[in-house]
Scaffold this motif. Structure first.
Motif, PDB file in Angstrom:
ATOM      1  N   ALA A 417       0.838  -1.204   0.000  1.00 53.47           N
ATOM      2  CA  ALA A 417       0.000   0.000   0.000  1.00 53.47           C
ATOM      3  C   ALA A 417       0.872   1.254   0.000  1.00 53.47           C
ATOM      4  CB  ALA A 417      -0.922  -0.007   1.212  1.00 53.47           C
ATOM      5  N   GLU A 418       1.972   1.225   0.772  1.00 56.79           N
ATOM      6  CA  GLU A 418       2.821   2.417   0.813  1.00 56.79           C
ATOM      7  C   GLU A 418       3.529   2.644  -0.519  1.00 56.79           C
ATOM      8  OE1 GLU A 418       5.699   4.600   3.920  1.00 56.79           O
ATOM      9  OE2 GLU A 418       6.146   2.474   3.619  1.00 56.79           O
ATOM     10  N   ALA A 419       3.996   1.568  -1.158  1.00 53.85           N
ATOM     11  CA  ALA A 419       4.673   1.724  -2.445  1.00 53.85           C
ATOM     12  C   ALA A 419       3.738   2.332  -3.486  1.00 53.85           C
ATOM     13  CB  ALA A 419       5.200   0.375  -2.926  1.00 53.85           C
ATOM     14  N   LEU A 465       7.149   3.825  -9.284  1.00 48.63           N
ATOM     15  CA  LEU A 465       6.519   2.709  -8.572  1.00 48.63           C
ATOM     16  C   LEU A 465       7.566   1.649  -8.237  1.00 48.63           C
ATOM     17  CD1 LEU A 465       4.069   1.170  -7.495  1.00 48.63           C
ATOM     18  CD2 LEU A 465       3.665   0.316  -9.820  1.00 48.63           C
ATOM     19  N   GLY A 466       8.452   1.349  -9.195  1.00 52.83           N
ATOM     20  CA  GLY A 466       9.514   0.385  -8.926  1.00 52.83           C
ATOM     21  C   GLY A 466      10.443   0.854  -7.817  1.00 52.83           C
ATOM     22  N   HIS A 467      10.797   2.125  -7.852  1.00 56.82           N
ATOM     23  CA  HIS A 467      11.658   2.684  -6.811  1.00 56.82           C
ATOM     24  C   HIS A 467      10.978   2.618  -5.446  1.00 56.82           C
ATOM     25  CE1 HIS A 467      12.832   6.264  -4.339  1.00 56.82           C
ATOM     26  NE2 HIS A 467      14.037   5.765  -4.558  1.00 56.82           N
ATOM     27  N   ALA A 468       9.688   2.970  -5.393  1.00 61.00           N
ATOM     28  CA  ALA A 468       8.965   2.935  -4.124  1.00 61.00           C
ATOM     29  C   ALA A 468       8.850   1.517  -3.588  1.00 61.00           C
ATOM     30  CB  ALA A 468       7.574   3.549  -4.303  1.00 61.00           C
ATOM     31  N   ALA A 469       8.646   0.532  -4.471  1.00 62.91           N
ATOM     32  CA  ALA A 469       8.539  -0.860  -4.033  1.00 62.91           C
ATOM     33  C   ALA A 469       9.862  -1.350  -3.446  1.00 62.91           C
ATOM     34  CB  ALA A 469       8.118  -1.737  -5.215  1.00 62.91           C
ATOM     35  N   LEU A 470      10.980  -0.983  -4.065  1.00 64.20           N
ATOM     36  CA  LEU A 470      12.285  -1.404  -3.556  1.00 64.20           C
ATOM     37  C   LEU A 470      12.601  -0.743  -2.212  1.00 64.20           C
ATOM     38  CD1 LEU A 470      14.403  -1.342  -6.838  1.00 64.20           C
ATOM     39  CD2 LEU A 470      13.638  -3.359  -5.569  1.00 64.20           C
ATOM     40  N   ARG A 471      12.322   0.536  -2.090  1.00 69.10           N
ATOM     41  CA  ARG A 471      12.688   1.269  -0.886  1.00 69.10           C
ATOM     42  C   ARG A 471      11.718   1.016   0.269  1.00 69.10           C
ATOM     43  NH1 ARG A 471      17.094   2.459   0.282  1.00 69.10           N
ATOM     44  NH2 ARG A 471      16.974   4.652   0.898  1.00 69.10           N
ATOM     45  N   SER A 472      10.528   0.492  -0.014  1.00 69.44           N
ATOM     46  CA  SER A 472       9.581   0.223   1.069  1.00 69.44           C
ATOM     47  C   SER A 472      10.079  -0.871   1.995  1.00 69.44           C
ATOM     48  CB  SER A 472       8.208  -0.166   0.494  1.00 69.44           C
ATOM     49  OG  SER A 472       8.291  -1.403  -0.193  1.00 69.44           O
ATOM     50  N   ARG A 473      10.958  -1.734   1.502  1.00 68.48           N
ATOM     51  CA  ARG A 473      11.512  -2.783   2.358  1.00 68.48           C
ATOM     52  C   ARG A 473      12.372  -2.199   3.466  1.00 68.48           C
ATOM     53  NH1 ARG A 473      13.564  -7.136  -2.241  1.00 68.48           N
ATOM     54  NH2 ARG A 473      11.510  -7.513  -3.187  1.00 68.48           N
ATOM     55  N   ALA A 474      12.960  -1.027   3.219  1.00 71.88           N
ATOM     56  CA  ALA A 474      13.822  -0.401   4.223  1.00 71.88           C
ATOM     57  C   ALA A 474      13.038   0.154   5.391  1.00 71.88           C
ATOM     58  CB  ALA A 474      14.634   0.723   3.571  1.00 71.88           C
ATOM     59  N   HIS A 477       9.698  -2.121   9.321  1.00 74.49           N
ATOM     60  CA  HIS A 477       9.391  -2.219  10.745  1.00 74.49           C
ATOM     61  C   HIS A 477       8.767  -0.948  11.302  1.00 74.49           C
ATOM     62  CE1 HIS A 477      11.477  -6.026  10.813  1.00 74.49           C
ATOM     63  NE2 HIS A 477      12.546  -5.463  10.272  1.00 74.49           N
ATOM     64  N   ILE A 478       9.339   0.186  10.983  1.00 72.21           N
ATOM     65  CA  ILE A 478       8.854   1.434  11.560  1.00 72.21           C
ATOM     66  C   ILE A 478       9.318   2.581  10.683  1.00 72.21           C
ATOM     67  CG2 ILE A 478      10.867   1.832  13.025  1.00 72.21           C
ATOM     68  CD1 ILE A 478       8.959   2.795  15.202  1.00 72.21           C
ATOM     69  N   GLY A 479       8.600   3.678  10.726  1.00 73.09           N
ATOM     70  CA  GLY A 479       9.013   4.861   9.962  1.00 73.09           C
ATOM     71  C   GLY A 479       8.497   4.832   8.546  1.00 73.09           C
ATOM     72  N   VAL A 480       8.393   6.019   7.972  1.00 78.49           N
ATOM     73  CA  VAL A 480       7.931   6.112   6.597  1.00 78.49           C
ATOM     74  C   VAL A 480       9.029   5.662   5.654  1.00 78.49           C
ATOM     75  CG1 VAL A 480       6.347   7.983   7.128  1.00 78.49           C
ATOM     76  CG2 VAL A 480       8.668   8.508   6.406  1.00 78.49           C
ATOM     77  N   SER A 481       8.652   5.237   4.489  1.00 79.00           N
ATOM     78  CA  SER A 481       9.618   4.773   3.499  1.00 79.00           C
ATOM     79  C   SER A 481      10.550   5.912   3.087  1.00 79.00           C
ATOM     80  CB  SER A 481       8.881   4.233   2.279  1.00 79.00           C
ATOM     81  OG  SER A 481       9.774   4.023   1.205  1.00 79.00           O
ATOM     82  N   PRO A 482      11.850   5.632   2.938  1.00 76.51           N
ATOM     83  CA  PRO A 482      12.762   6.673   2.454  1.00 76.51           C
ATOM     84  C   PRO A 482      12.432   7.127   1.042  1.00 76.51           C
ATOM     85  CG  PRO A 482      13.844   4.535   2.517  1.00 76.51           C
ATOM     86  CD  PRO A 482      12.549   4.355   3.225  1.00 76.51           C
ATOM     87  N   ALA A 483      11.587   6.366   0.341  1.00 72.68           N
ATOM     88  CA  ALA A 483      11.196   6.767  -1.010  1.00 72.68           C
ATOM     89  C   ALA A 483      10.475   8.098  -1.006  1.00 72.68           C
ATOM     90  CB  ALA A 483      10.316   5.696  -1.643  1.00 72.68           C
ATOM     91  N   TRP A 484       9.748   8.416   0.079  1.00 71.91           N
ATOM     92  CA  TRP A 484       9.041   9.688   0.140  1.00 71.91           C
ATOM     93  C   TRP A 484      10.008  10.865   0.037  1.00 71.91           C
ATOM     94  CZ3 TRP A 484       3.969  10.108  -0.412  1.00 71.91           C
ATOM     95  CH2 TRP A 484       3.140   9.039  -0.040  1.00 71.91           C
TER      96      TRP A 484
END
Length: 562
Positions: A417-419, A465-474, A477-484
């Motif tokens: 959902a976040e990606a 979308l690809g970038h957001a999907a990869l960075r969402s793994r980081a 556990h907690i915190g917003v994705s660094p992709a933002w």
């Protein structure tokens, strides 16, 4: 159903918003851009940056151009699929109708020429088929603009506006249906949101950014939703009503032959020829007819300028000229007069609209806001952005509320959902900024110039979308994705780059456009720079928060990853 009606509405609000919110984000964002679509056109096609002027002399500026207009290749290809047999050569096609129009936001005089196709259409409900040619005239000089300028993609009206209402999904008109379904869901979201929030007035003034992230995000969601509630309701309802003829059975879809017969009956009472006589005829001075129309409007107490001129059955003895007022001072009402083409005598004046037509016209005019009212136009723009903020904060609240739980169980729902949310918010901004930079930097002589711009838009959006999907793994556990934060930095860079590219390729920098009072281009550049500032500020705040979280142990006993 939940324990109470209010909880049931909350459940409905949450999941409908998640499923359809991604579509609504695109609809509201590109709808906001469409508020200034004509101004974006001036920015994207510099050759059309003319100063606004009243409708010029038709006899001197328009009539000489009609003979030079040829059928458009794309129109020929489209019409060939509708008729039986091969189309005649372009030079052999006879001009049927001619339309010319302008308004206070589009200073270029736009013209279409409809060429009659004698072949029988495949659709038995159609009486004829047309092939169209197009031209543009500078109202200041009366000169026709080069053909490549007319054919070039106008980002505002040619891409952003259609993206707003049909997502550029032409097959089986599926885009219209997707947006229509999203609009109906939006109405349900508004109603369920009002039921959920009993203290709606207090939430209008409640925003606590210093509180916990979930609390401040929910405050932002509630505040923007309540603040823009009247706008969101009216704009969604009017949008649905505009396309109601598609969503509901109507005479134009299920009873087309009867509807056509009724049109002929109504037309017979106006004295306007439905079909051409087949005899050639001369056209009287259209300038004199325009003067007569303006004099009649003045006598009725509604003085104004001409907004459009349409010549029906051009070159025929039964040709007539329809002249409509440029309604810059009203929402929907239109005064149209019809003159006999050969003599210039008044044939018919459209009667006042019925109550239903007046209501329809008002909602239509309110949605598109073609009248001159710049403060209201900016309020519409701000309302659309408030809708985007409401949707985006709803995404963030949903993800953050479930991230820890999903990370503990190994469920990927929150990360997915976040990606998608990142791609729907910052990714959409990046794709738009990239397209605007490409518009200014790609040479106009490049074959498939428009297709390149559109392809760059879609590929860039997919890449985000690809970038957001990869960075969402980081941030599992907690915190917003660094992709933002990363994509916010890219938004800022592209926004500044688009303004600089406009300066470099046209010389129309902000100082020059403001000094000359050419606000269509100056306004676009100012919005780009403001976007860059907001994106950079957001990126700094997100990065700072990520650094704080990185130094804290996570809630599940693992180091936070940001």
């Amino acid at each position: 159903m939940r324990e109470t009606f209010r909880l049931s509405m909350a459940y409905l609000h949450t999941w409908l918003g998640l499923v359809v919110g991604f579509v609504l984000m695109a609809v509201f964002f590109f709808g906001s851009l469409s508020v200034f679509d004509r101004e974006i056109d001036r920015w994207s096609v510099p050759e059309t940056r003319a100063q606004a002027a009243p409708f010029p002399s038709f006899d001197r500026s328009v009539l000489p151009v009609i003979a030079a207009v040829k059928p458009d290749a794309e129109s020929i290809e489209h019409t060939a699929a509708e008729v039986i047999g091969a189309l005649p050569p372009a030079d052999a096609m006879k001009v049927g109708d001619v339309g010319v129009y302008t308004n206070h936001r589009d200073p270029i005089l736009r013209m279409y020429v409809a060429f009659d196709v004698p072949n029988k259409p495949r659709d038995a409900n159609l009486d004829h088929a047309h092939v169209y040619g197009f031209a543009a005239v500078d109202p200041q000089t009366g000169e026709r603009l080069p053909a490549d300028v007319q054919d070039r993609l106008n980002l505002g009206t040619g891409f952003f506006f259609p993206m707003h209402y049909m997502l550029h999904l032409d097959w089986m008109e599926i885009g219209y249906w997707i947006v229509g379904l999203a609009g109906m869901v939006m109405m349900a979201l508004l109603v369920s949101g009002v039921v959920m929030h009993r203290k709606i007035f207090r939430e209008l003034f409640t925003f606590r950014p210093e509180k916990a992230r979930l609390r401040s995000m929910l405050d932002l969601h509630n505040m923007t939703g309540v603040l823009a509630l009247p706008f969101l309701f009216v704009i969604t309802l009017s949008g649905l009503l505009i396309f109601a003829y598609m969503y509901l059975p109507s005479p134009t879809s299920l009873m087309r032959p009867l509807a056509k017969a009724q049109e002929l009956v109504e037309a017979s009472g106006t004295g306007l020829p439905v079909d051409p006589s087949g005899r050639p005829g001369e056209l009287a001075s259209v300038d004199a007819m325009m003067d007569a129309a303006k004099a009649r409007w003045t006598a009725k107490g509604v003085p104004g300028e001409v907004g459009s001129v349409v010549i029906v059955h051009y070159g025929d003895a039964d040709a007539y000229v329809s002249i409509a007022r440029d309604n810059v001072d009203r929402v929907a009402t239109s005064e149209t007069l019809h003159f006999k083409g050969s003599t210039g005598a008044l044939l018919y004046e459209d009667p006042p609209a019925s109550g239903i037509r007046t209501t329809e016209g008002f909602l239509y005019g309110l949605h598109f806001q073609q009248f001159r009212h710049w403060p209201l136009r900016w309020l519409l723009f701000a309302g659309g952005l408030a809708g985007c903020a409401c949707i985006a904060s709803g995404f963030l609240f949903f993800v953050e509320k479930r991230k820890k739980k999903h990370a503990a169980t190994g469920a990927p729902g929150a990360r997915i959902a976040e990606a998608v949310a990142v791609a729907s918010v910052t990714g959409m901004l990046i794709a738009t900024g990239t397209m605007m930079v490409a518009n200014r930097l790609l040479p106009t002589s490049l074959p498939g110039h428009d297709a390149w711009q559109e392809g760059i838009f879609w590929l860039t959006w997919l890449a985000t979308l690809g970038h957001a999907a990869l960075r969402s793994r980081a941030s599992a556990h907690i915190g917003v994705s660094p992709a933002w934060a990363e994509q916010c930095w890219l938004v800022a860079l592209l926004a500044v780059g688009a303004a600089i590219a406009n300066w470099a390729t046209t010389g129309d920098h902000l100082i020059a456009t403001i000094a000359n009072g050419y606000w269509p281009v100056a306004g676009v550049d100012l919005v780009l720079l403001a976007t860059a500032g907001v994106a950079a500020y957001t990126a700094v705040r997100l990065s700072a928060r990520a650094e704080r979280l990185a130094r804290m142990p996570s809630a599940i006993g693992k180091p936070a990853h940001v």
